[in-house]
Structure formats: C-alpha cells, structure tokens
Design a protein around this motif. Structure first.
Motif, mmCIF file in Angstrom:
data_model
loop_
_atom_site.group_PDB
_atom_site.id
_atom_site.type_symbol
_atom_site.label_atom_id
_atom_site.label_comp_id
_atom_site.label_asym_id
_atom_site.label_seq_id
_atom_site.Cartn_x
_atom_site.Cartn_y
_atom_site.Cartn_z
ATOM 1 N N PRO A 209 67.872 -7.327 12.119
ATOM 2 C CA PRO A 209 68.883 -6.266 12.009
ATOM 3 C C PRO A 209 69.837 -6.476 10.834
ATOM 4 C CG PRO A 209 68.750 -7.149 14.253
ATOM 5 C CD PRO A 209 67.982 -8.073 13.376
ATOM 6 N N HIS B 160 58.495 -5.665 24.337
ATOM 7 C CA HIS B 160 58.804 -5.220 22.970
ATOM 8 C C HIS B 160 59.387 -6.367 22.138
ATOM 9 C CE1 HIS B 160 59.800 -2.399 19.786
ATOM 10 N NE2 HIS B 160 61.012 -2.938 19.726
ATOM 11 N N ARG B 161 59.018 -6.416 20.871
ATOM 12 C CA ARG B 161 59.535 -7.424 19.954
ATOM 13 C C ARG B 161 60.241 -6.752 18.780
ATOM 14 N NH1 ARG B 161 59.015 -9.658 23.819
ATOM 15 N NH2 ARG B 161 57.692 -11.439 24.375
ATOM 16 N N ILE B 162 61.368 -7.306 18.391
ATOM 17 C CA ILE B 162 62.111 -6.804 17.236
ATOM 18 C C ILE B 162 61.530 -7.474 15.990
ATOM 19 C CG2 ILE B 162 64.370 -6.645 16.117
ATOM 20 C CD1 ILE B 162 65.624 -6.655 18.914
ATOM 21 N N SER C 60 65.655 -0.801 19.760
ATOM 22 C CA SER C 60 64.530 -0.925 18.837
ATOM 23 C C SER C 60 63.323 -0.147 19.349
ATOM 24 C CB SER C 60 64.173 -2.404 18.652
ATOM 25 O OG SER C 60 63.032 -2.558 17.843
ATOM 26 N N TYR C 61 63.032 -0.257 20.633
ATOM 27 C CA TYR C 61 61.910 0.472 21.230
ATOM 28 C C TYR C 61 62.096 1.979 21.055
ATOM 29 C CZ TYR C 61 58.564 2.112 24.735
ATOM 30 O OH TYR C 61 57.541 2.753 25.378
ATOM 31 N N GLN D 53 64.090 -0.938 11.449
ATOM 32 C CA GLN D 53 65.136 -1.946 11.280
ATOM 33 C C GLN D 53 66.452 -1.410 11.826
ATOM 34 O OE1 GLN D 53 65.943 -3.139 7.210
ATOM 35 N NE2 GLN D 53 66.621 -5.165 7.884
ATOM 36 N N LEU D 54 67.111 -2.190 12.668
ATOM 37 C CA LEU D 54 68.335 -1.740 13.317
ATOM 38 C C LEU D 54 69.537 -1.956 12.411
ATOM 39 C CD1 LEU D 54 67.852 -3.056 16.972
ATOM 40 C CD2 LEU D 54 67.400 -0.757 16.066
ATOM 41 N N GLY E 48 60.706 0.667 16.474
ATOM 42 C CA GLY E 48 60.622 -0.567 15.706
ATOM 43 C C GLY E 48 61.293 -0.548 14.352
ATOM 44 N N LEU F 226 69.391 -4.669 22.459
ATOM 45 C CA LEU F 226 68.822 -4.406 21.135
ATOM 46 C C LEU F 226 67.332 -4.087 21.210
ATOM 47 C CD1 LEU F 226 70.574 -6.919 18.726
ATOM 48 C CD2 LEU F 226 71.374 -4.742 19.634
ATOM 49 N N LYS F 227 66.618 -4.731 22.119
ATOM 50 C CA LYS F 227 65.195 -4.439 22.271
ATOM 51 C C LYS F 227 64.990 -3.000 22.731
ATOM 52 C CE LYS F 227 62.515 -7.557 24.202
ATOM 53 N NZ LYS F 227 62.013 -8.605 25.132
#
Length: 370
Positions: free
Chosen positions: A58, A52-54, A190-191, A197-198, A195, A186-187
């Motif tokens: 954030p 997974h990519r952010i 986010s997942y 915005q955190l 996805g 954080l990933k």
C-alpha cells in the motif's frame, strides 16, 4: 451482535451525556439493522477474504489531522489504478461486499436530493464514493480497536489515543491482535478493489509507522505537514464539529485545547523518530501550502520521487479534477481565534521542534515547474 454488545458495554463504562441520547439511538439503530446484512456477507465472503492476499504494497498518506491529508487523498484517487476505502464501505463495513452495488445508488440519490453536506469539509456536498479513513471503519468493524473512540467518548480521549494510536504499554499479544484486525480490514478493501494497490489515509497512522512497515516492508509513505498554529485552530473546529454531530459526551473547550496540544506533540515526536526507518526511496514529504497552491505540480513531484508510473498520461485527469473543484473552499475556522499566551509559546516551540521551516524550504526546492 457481538459488536453491538461491546458498544453498549463501552457506553456503560465511559458514560453518556444526556444531551447526546439521540446520537446513541442512531448508533444502536445502525448496528441493529446491520446485523442480518453482516451475517449474509460473513456466510458468503469470510473464506474468500481469509484467502485473499495483498500483492501490491500500500501507499500510506501520513499527517496530523487538518494538514491536508483528505485533499491529497481525494486528488490521488483520481488515478484509477489505486484502490481505496469509501464512505459507504466505512459505514456499512460488515456488508458492503454485497450491498454496495444496489444500496449505494439509492443512498447517493437521497444525498443529492436532500443536498446533504459533509461537516468536516466546509459543508461540501456529500458523496458516498469519497475516500474515507480506516480508523472510522475500525470503529464500525470491531469493539475497541479504533482511535476514533476518542471522538465518541471525548472525556476519555487520551486513553483511546494512547491505546489504539500510540499503543502505549501494549503487549506483543495486543499488538498482534490489533494487527490482525487491521490486516483483515485491508484485505477486505483489497478484495473489493480487485487487488489494486491500496491508497490509504487515516491520521492515527502517523504514530504507527513501525507497525505498518512490519506488515508491509515495501510500503510507500507520503507525509504532509502544516504549521502547528493552523493545525491547532483547524483541529479545534474539527473537534467541536465532531462533538456536535457524533460524540456521546460533551466536554469543555479548555479540555479540548489541552488535548490537541498534547496529542500533537506525542504524534509528531513519535513520527520524527520513526520516519528514520523508512527507506528514503519509499518516503516523500510535502507541505499543506504547496499542495493547495500548486496541487498538480506537487502530484507530479510525488509520482517522480516515489517512482509511480504514467503521470503525464494522467496530467489532464488531475488538472480537470482541480479545475472542477476550484470553487471549493477549504475547511474554515476562526483565524482570529484567541490563543492564550502559553498556547502561542507552545505552538511556536512545536514549529521549531519539528523543523517546519526547514520542511517548507525543502518543499519549495523540490516543487517542479510545468
């Protein structure tokens, strides 16, 4: 199992107050029962989290404890475009990706039925969806990467704050190890939030700005401040509540007072230096009084300054939330708490050193009219 073993090693090393044995039993029970749940999640999701990519940088809410960071966090997450970490995910960090959908409703029913309260928010009703802090998740995720080990072991609080918040004397390898642990956290959030915005809040991040920018060069920051005297009084009450409900050690009040003063100075001094590296268009400062007195106006200002979209479309959402929580009383403390003469001098000095009056005047100027 490894985190349980690490936890027991920490207890053996840092010590346990006899009166806190019930807290230790609770922590061991929680970790033991989590092992099979965590194993299932690891088998199903570990590769997915790794890949997974952010995508969206954030937004970090920064502030010392008791400056209004939680209230600001709760306000901003009314914008459903943001993803965040909630209480269920913090407590069951190793398994929430597959257990939250069916266990959280059960626990929420129990919380409502038993009328459970949150001791940190003036005994407000407990809600498993309330936004929570990354350092609390780190406490449950890993052995020794959380600053909140200071709350478990208050006799060694300075060590844990220096190590995991100020990162004093950290080698490059240690910083990289901590960063990998935090980024994995954080990933995973986010997942879970598909996805989005955190929007993140944990007070120790006030001292980690350079590291956060290294991880997310385009991150945005909202800093909230409050008069040091009020911070001191409220933080002392928070510490006392933590020791009553969660700590594994007891500690004298005069030690807490010294710890709070010293930690405040180190955190704020580091932040005042570090904030110079934040892009001006990615940084916003507000004060506690402005937020509590004019919450919707302040949110409007934040959206404008940080170029967040669609405030007017969300105005009614924010106004409705503020109205529905109008009867809520902020976390109370003894406003008549006796301050030693040296504490009064130090707190007055901190207010001047960290330009509180200047920030207050600036905040009043930028506050928009409705």
């Amino acid at each position: 199992m490894s985190t349980l073993i690490q936890f027991i090693k920490l207890v053996v090393k840092d010590g346990l107050s006899i009166r806190k044995i019930s807290h230790l039993i609770h922590y061991i029970f929680l970790r033991l029962t989590s092992i099979p749940l965590n194993l299932v999640e690891s088998l199903i999701y570990s590769r997915k989290i790794s890949k997974h990519r952010i995508i969206h940088p954030p937004i970090f809410i920064l502030g010392h404890w008791r400056t209004g960071t939680s209230f600001l966090h709760q306000l901003l997450v009314q914008d459903k475009r943001f993803g965040y970490l909630n209480y269920y995910q913090v407590i069951f960090f190793g398994s929430f990706l597959w257990t939250e959908r069916f266990l959280k409703p059960i626990f929420q029913f129990v919380a409502v039925t038993l009328k459970l309260k949150v001791p940190f928010f003036n005994n407000a009703p407990f809600d498993w969806d309330l936004p929570c802090e990354e350092d609390t998740a780190l406490l449950n995720k890993s052995g020794n990467n959380s600053s909140y080990l200071a709350y478990l072991f208050p006799k060694h609080a300075k060590y844990w704050f220096n190590r995991n918040m100020l990162m004093a004397d950290f080698s490059e390898e240690q910083i990289n190890n901590w960063s990998r642990c935090y980024l994995h956290l954080l990933k995973k959030i986010s997942y879970k939030n598909r996805g989005r915005q955190l929007l993140l809040k944990t007070p120790p991040n006030l001292a980690r700005v350079p590291l956060l920018i290294k991880l997310f060069p385009n991150a945005k920051f909202i800093f909230i401040d409050r008069h040091p005297k009020e911070v001191f009084r409220s933080h002392l009450k928070l510490w006392q509540s933590n020791i009553d409900h969660f700590s594994l050690q007891s500690v004298a009040e005069h030690e807490l007072r010294d710890l709070i003063l010293g930690t405040y100075d180190k955190m704020m001094a580091k932040f005042e230096k570090d904030k110079e590296i934040i892009q001006s268009s990615h940084f916003m400062e507000i004060i506690y009084d402005g937020l509590t007195e004019h919450p919707v106006q302040i949110i409007n200002t934040i959206y404008s300054e940080l170029k967040l979209l669609d405030f007017e479309q969300l105005r009614e959402v924010f106004e409705s939330y503020v109205e529905s929580n109008s009867s809520y009383k902020p976390f109370t403390y003894n406003s008549q708490l006796h301050l030693e003469s040296n504490e009064k001098i130090i707190l007055k000095y901190y207010a001047k050193k960290f330009n509180y009056k200047k920030k207050r005047k600036l905040n009043l100027k930028i506050e928009p009219k409705i």
